[in-house]
Design a protein around this motif. Structure first.
Motif, PDB file in Angstrom:
ATOM      1  N   PRO A 142       0.816  -1.217   0.000  1.00  9.21           N
ATOM      2  CA  PRO A 142       0.000   0.000   0.000  1.00  9.21           C
ATOM      3  C   PRO A 142       0.850   1.268   0.000  1.00  9.21           C
ATOM      4  O   PRO A 142       1.742   1.442   0.825  1.00  9.21           O
ATOM      5  CB  PRO A 142      -0.811  -0.130   1.301  1.00  9.21           C
ATOM      6  N   ALA A 143       0.556   2.157  -0.944  1.00 10.73           N
ATOM      7  CA  ALA A 143       1.276   3.431  -1.091  1.00 10.73           C
ATOM      8  C   ALA A 143       0.489   4.286  -2.085  1.00 10.73           C
ATOM      9  O   ALA A 143      -0.237   3.747  -2.927  1.00 10.73           O
ATOM     10  CB  ALA A 143       2.695   3.196  -1.590  1.00 10.73           C
ATOM     11  N   PRO A 144       0.623   5.607  -1.999  1.00  4.97           N
ATOM     12  CA  PRO A 144       1.422   6.370  -1.040  1.00  4.97           C
ATOM     13  C   PRO A 144       0.741   6.474   0.328  1.00  4.97           C
ATOM     14  O   PRO A 144      -0.462   6.654   0.425  1.00  4.97           O
ATOM     15  CB  PRO A 144       1.534   7.751  -1.692  1.00  4.97           C
ATOM     16  N   VAL A 145       1.567   6.332   1.361  1.00  2.00           N
ATOM     17  CA  VAL A 145       1.120   6.446   2.749  1.00  2.00           C
ATOM     18  C   VAL A 145       2.007   7.481   3.439  1.00  2.00           C
ATOM     19  O   VAL A 145       3.231   7.484   3.241  1.00  2.00           O
ATOM     20  CB  VAL A 145       1.217   5.097   3.485  1.00  2.00           C
ATOM     21  N   LEU A 146       1.391   8.353   4.223  1.00  2.00           N
ATOM     22  CA  LEU A 146       2.130   9.330   5.020  1.00  2.00           C
ATOM     23  C   LEU A 146       1.764   9.122   6.475  1.00  2.00           C
ATOM     24  O   LEU A 146       0.581   9.151   6.830  1.00  2.00           O
ATOM     25  CB  LEU A 146       1.807  10.755   4.581  1.00  2.00           C
ATOM     26  N   ASP A 147       2.777   8.907   7.305  1.00  3.29           N
ATOM     27  CA  ASP A 147       2.583   8.579   8.716  1.00  3.29           C
ATOM     28  C   ASP A 147       3.230   9.675   9.559  1.00  3.29           C
ATOM     29  O   ASP A 147       4.458   9.729   9.681  1.00  3.29           O
ATOM     30  CB  ASP A 147       3.235   7.220   9.000  1.00  3.29           C
ATOM     31  N   PRO A 148       2.432  10.569  10.154  1.00  2.00           N
ATOM     32  CA  PRO A 148       3.025  11.658  10.939  1.00  2.00           C
ATOM     33  C   PRO A 148       3.923  11.176  12.069  1.00  2.00           C
ATOM     34  O   PRO A 148       4.894  11.858  12.415  1.00  2.00           O
ATOM     35  CB  PRO A 148       1.801  12.408  11.479  1.00  2.00           C
ATOM     36  N   LEU A 149       3.625  10.025  12.662  1.00  3.93           N
ATOM     37  CA  LEU A 149       4.473   9.503  13.737  1.00  3.93           C
ATOM     38  C   LEU A 149       5.872   9.195  13.208  1.00  3.93           C
ATOM     39  O   LEU A 149       6.879   9.593  13.801  1.00  3.93           O
ATOM     40  CB  LEU A 149       3.844   8.246  14.341  1.00  3.93           C
ATOM     41  N   VAL A 150       5.953   8.495  12.090  1.00  2.53           N
ATOM     42  CA  VAL A 150       7.241   8.124  11.514  1.00  2.53           C
ATOM     43  C   VAL A 150       7.969   9.361  11.000  1.00  2.53           C
ATOM     44  O   VAL A 150       9.188   9.510  11.190  1.00  2.53           O
ATOM     45  CB  VAL A 150       7.042   7.088  10.395  1.00  2.53           C
TER      46      VAL A 150
END
Length: 250
Positions: A142-150
């Protein structure tokens, strides 16, 4: 929570559109626990006046198992309510997965706080119910994914303190008008935190999505490996999973 400000429109991916995603579940194991609620918040590009269109979709599922009291205390959904008001889990999972896959196929970033939990849970639940996982629908991870934690860990590695969503709202000046731990409120907060990260750390805001996928994979693995070394030195089980955006261990 506001979606209007006086700052100039963002460039690149931060200008939108963005699709925020969050779940509330029966527990904290993405491989064995079940979906209870899901929320998708779609934000369009920011206009010249700072406004941004937003659409919210929410689901309540009957997970088909008892919801432990500890989980119900977090998100407020009891077994009785899920059975009375929730839709069959398979129907909810199919609708959510279709929306996520459609966005990713179009190149719209899906924004998820601690993405490896929610996306792994979705893959596990879809397979459990005989439905096509996101990876199969897309023909790729799965992409594009944006993870604020990472992204926050990568941009400000040495900042002290916890990095829960509520903590990061405080760090980035995101005002939350309602209690967190309802999926739609968490999604809106996650999107606001991501936009703040892009402003505070312009390098992230101006990095293209393909490069950000690689950055997040590498940053999460480095964090997990560092934490596991520390846990081992403390005589504790090194259980931080290095996989992102899908957990590696089952």
């Amino acid at each position: 929570m506001t979606t209007r400000d006086s700052r100039p429109a963002a460039a690149g991916w931060a200008a939108g559109p963005l699709l925020g995603f969050d779940t509330e579940t029966t527990g904290v194991d993405p491989f064995s626990d079940r979906l209870v609620t899901a929320a998708l918040v779609s934000r369009g590009p920011r206009g010249a006046d700072g406004s941004r269109g937003q659409q919210v979709r929410t689901w309540l599922a009957d997970p088909g198992v008892e919801i432990p009291p500890a989980a119900a205390a977090v998100h407020g959904i009891t077994t009785e309510r899920a059975r009375a008001e929730g839709r069959p889990a398979a129907e909810v999972l199919e609708e959510v997965a279709a929306a996520l896959a459609a966005a990713m196929a179009q190149g719209t970033p899906v924004v998820v706080f601690n993405a490896s939990f929610d996306l792994t849970l979705m893959e596990s639940e879809l397979s459990r119910h005989g439905l096509a996982p996101l990876s199969e629908r897309l023909g790729r991870v799965p992409a594009p994914v944006l993870d604020p934690l990472v992204l926050d860990r990568a941009a400000d590695r040495w900042r002290k303190g916890k990095r829960r969503l509520s903590d990061m709202c405080s760090v980035y000046g995101v005002r939350v008008d309602e209690a967190l731990h309802t999926a739609e409120v968490d999604v809106a907060a996650t999107l606001d935190v991501l936009e703040a990260i892009a402003r505070v750390h312009p390098t992230i805001g101006h990095t293209d999505l393909a490069a950000l996928q690689v950055l997040q994979v590498d940053a999460h693995r480095a964090w997990a490996e560092s934490l596991n070394r520390w846990l081992a030195r403390q005589g504790r089980t090194p259980d931080a999973d290095p996989g992102w955006p899908l957990a590696a261990q089952g």
